[in-house]
Write an enzyme that holds these catalytic residues in place. Structure first.
Site, short mmCIF file in Angstrom:
data_model
loop_
_atom_site.label_atom_id
_atom_site.label_comp_id
_atom_site.label_asym_id
_atom_site.label_seq_id
_atom_site.Cartn_x
_atom_site.Cartn_y
_atom_site.Cartn_z
CG ASP A 8 -1.64 1.19 1.50
OD1 ASP A 8 -2.39 1.57 0.60
OD2 ASP A 8 -1.49 1.80 2.58
CG ASP A 10 -1.46 7.71 0.39
OD1 ASP A 10 -0.65 8.63 0.33
OD2 ASP A 10 -2.26 7.44 -0.53
P1 B16 Z 1 -6.29 10.07 -3.79
P2 B16 Z 1 -3.54 4.01 -0.07
C1 B16 Z 1 -5.39 5.93 -0.12
O1 B16 Z 1 -4.11 5.47 -0.45
C2 B16 Z 1 -5.36 6.76 1.16
O2 B16 Z 1 -5.11 5.92 2.26
C3 B16 Z 1 -6.67 7.43 1.36
O3 B16 Z 1 -6.61 8.26 2.51
C4 B16 Z 1 -7.04 8.25 0.12
O4 B16 Z 1 -8.33 8.81 0.26
C5 B16 Z 1 -7.04 7.32 -1.11
O5 B16 Z 1 -5.76 6.75 -1.23
C6 B16 Z 1 -7.34 8.07 -2.39
O6 B16 Z 1 -6.28 8.95 -2.63
O7 B16 Z 1 -7.27 11.11 -3.39
O8 B16 Z 1 -4.85 10.54 -3.80
O9 B16 Z 1 -6.69 9.38 -5.09
O10 B16 Z 1 -3.45 4.00 1.42
O11 B16 Z 1 -4.50 2.99 -0.66
O12 B16 Z 1 -2.19 4.01 -0.74
MG MG Z 2 -2.81 3.18 3.31
#
Ligand code: B16
Ligand code: MG
Length: 212
Positions: A8, A10
């Site tokens: 993953d 974030d």
């Molecule tokens: P974006 P991951 C996720 O990333 C985040 O944890 C989440 O907080 C966010 O809303 C989602 O990506 C969408 O991100 O707005 O940049 O498209 O943890 O799956 O890497």
């Molecule tokens: Mg994450």
């Protein structure tokens, strides 16, 4: 024997979750909805559109499709602006060493992220070249907790899920990994330890030796 590590992004590779939180808090407050860190837990690993739906549910609000799209755009503009200075010092503990160790052992590396900004972030912190496959929020029909993002990653690598470890910091991601038949390791979020096969506080605690 494990043949790939799928991360993953974030909250596992890089510390962007606080930036997401600040951007969502600003969005929620603009709608008159109170939004604190504990609410943000519900949005970790959740796609941008599903996150806004959850915020609207939290405040029992309905808005037009146009307003919904405009809020998604302004949230993302604010978020992207806030991560411009991101660099390798924002990598979470143990990440870089693990990526290099796995690469030296011929273990494939992948990203399975809900974020549509994943490729931008990987380039920003100059680690994009280390990954054999990047599956992000642009390439999936069903966001986490559906396993599609990780299944697409394994398929691109020509591997079965049981040959891959998924590292996740969010409940939605562990659910996705388990549903797909992956080895699911939770990192940095004790709230999801019970859901996963194994839990580590950070990646310095993980030993590749135990799996390879
Ligand atoms: P974006 P991951 C996720 O990333 C985040 O944890 C989440 O907080 C966010 O809303 C989602 O990506 C969408 O991100 O707005 O940049 O498209 O943890 O799956 O890497
Ligand atoms: Mg994450």
């Amino acid at each position: 024997m494990v043949k790939a590590l799928i991360f993953d992004l974030d909250g596992v590779i890089v510390t962007t979750e606080h930036n997401h939180f600040i951007a969502w808090q600003r969005t929620a407050n603009s709608l008159g909805i109170e939004f604190e860190e504990e609410h943000n837990e519900l949005l970790k690993g959740v796609s941008r559109a599903d996150s806004l739906k959850k915020i609207l549910e939290l405040g029992s609000k309905t808005i037009s499709n146009e307003a919904f799209e405009a809020l998604l755009k302004s949230k993302n503009d604010f978020y992207v602006d806030s991560i411009q200075e991101l660099n390798q010092s924002d990598l979470l503990p143990g990440v870089l060493d693990l990526l290099h160790e796995a690469k030296s052992k011929g273990i494939k590396l992948g990203i399975g992220s809900s974020s549509k900004n994943a490729n931008f972030i990987l380039k920003l912190i100059k680690i994009d070249h280390l990954f054999d496959v990047v599956i992000d929020g642009n390439g999936v029909e069903h966001p986490k907790p559906h396993p599609e993002v990780f299944l697409n990653g394994a398929k691109s690598l020509g591997l079965s899920p049981s040959e891959c470890i998924v590292f996740e910091d969010a409940a939605s991601g562990i659910t996705a990994a388990k549903a797909g038949g992956f080895i699911a390791i939770a990192v940095g979020n004790p709230n999801i330890a019970e859901m996963a096969d194994t839990y580590f506080n950070d990646l310095t605690e993980f030993s590749l030796e135990a799996y390879a």
